[in-house]
Design an enzyme around this catalytic site. Structure first.
Site, PDB file in Angstrom:
ATOM      1  N   HIS A 107       0.922  -1.143  -0.135  1.00 20.84           N
ATOM      2  CA  HIS A 107      -0.106   0.039  -0.006  1.00 20.84           C
ATOM      3  C   HIS A 107       0.973   1.208   0.118  1.00 20.84           C
ATOM      4  CE1 HIS A 107      -2.707  -2.976   2.033  1.00 20.84           C
ATOM      5  NE2 HIS A 107      -3.578  -2.671   1.121  1.00 20.84           N
ATOM      6  N   GLN A 146      -8.707  -7.041 -10.614  1.00 19.51           N
ATOM      7  CA  GLN A 146      -9.269  -5.669 -10.169  1.00 19.51           C
ATOM      8  C   GLN A 146      -8.679  -4.563 -10.999  1.00 19.51           C
ATOM      9  OE1 GLN A 146      -9.961  -5.026  -5.834  1.00 19.51           O
ATOM     10  NE2 GLN A 146      -7.951  -3.577  -6.268  1.00 19.51           N
TER      11      GLN A 146
END
Length: 278
Positions: free
Chosen positions: A33, A149
């Site tokens: 992240h 995704q």
């Protein structure tokens, strides 16, 4: 770094802070992240990261209630990585009324991950579109670790004419090859030692493709058997085209190998891009 909880205060705050670079997350952050945050930071402008565990993308028997929530350490990591604004709404703020309008993903959303997690990509696409409408970023960063995704978000942005550049971040791995994931926290010590086998199986498949082998079904079956032999429960190992995740033909050169498998009670996914010489 500002911590904002409501759509109204976020829009007020961002009104004079354009352009915005956006990193949507569900929290429980790791280096993967934070690498996306740094990617956004390098683009300049105001960097916004969201922390929101989206109920819509979890199936009835999945881990919404037990999904790791580490808000304080997440905020500390985001501040260190250079985030300007953390948007951390509660469910009522994101879904003030029942979400009857849903984004229906394209047919590829029903294959691979979509086959084994029905409704997942509809939930992802719906919340991402809502967050895009709330934040109104110029660019947004998504990781290649969730390859399907990423493809679906890119397709949604193109087909809905959203003025957003989708930037892909490379998968971040531990030293032994395991792709970083919030769900790695579920692994026992013995399972963590075994977990890199998925990466190795895909890496072996990639190497065979690079060596010129083209019987995709045979290669997929061999990787699946390797995982099964070690006690895993594979859901899929697949060779697909990078561009659209369709089945490749003999002349396709830009491929991706993808896999999903259960190790004990933990479901792991991974992928590797394969760029063959012309």
């Amino acid at each position: 770094m500002e911590l904002l909880r409501t759509v109204a205060e976020l829009r007020t705050h961002l009104a004079a802070r354009q352009p915005v670079a956006f990193v949507p997350t569900m929290g429980n952050l790791h280096e993967g992240h934070l690498s996306l945050v740094r990617l956004a930071r390098a683009r300049g402008g105001c960097v916004v990261a969201s922390i929101f565990v989206n109920r819509l993308q979890f199936g009835p028997a999945e881990d919404f209630d037990t999904y790791p929530r580490t808000f304080d350490s997440d905020c500390a990591g985001l501040a260190d990585a250079g985030v300007d604004v953390v948007f951390a709404p509660d469910e009522r703020e994101v879904y003030p009324e029942p979400q009857e309008f849903r984004v229906a993903p394209p047919p590829i959303g029903e294959a691979l991950e979509g086959e084994f997690r029905p409704g997942f990509f509809g939930g992802v696409a719906t919340v991402v579109l809502k967050l895009f409408n709330i934040v109104q970023p110029r660019m947004a960063a998504f990781g290649k670790k969730d390859y399907q995704q990423l493809m679906i978000v890119r397709s949604m942005v193109r087909q809905l004419n959203l003025p957003i550049e989708i930037v892909a971040g490379e998968t971040i791995r531990a030293a032994d090859g395991l792709a970083l994931s919030s769900r790695n926290n579920y692994l026992s010590g013995a399972e963590r030692a075994e977990a890199p086998r998925l990466y190795r199986a895909l890496a072996s498949l990639k190497e065979q493709l690079t060596d010129g082998k083209r019987d995709f079904r045979v290669l997929e079956s061999a990787a699946t058997a390797d995982l099964q032999g070690a006690g895993w429960r594979p859901e899929y190992v697949a060779v697909r085209k990078q561009a659209d995740l369709q089945l490749p033909g003999p002349t396709d050169r830009e491929l991706v190998v993808l896999g999903a498998a259960w190790l004990g009670a933990t479901r792991l996914i991974d992928n590797l891009e394969v760029n063959l010489p012309r």
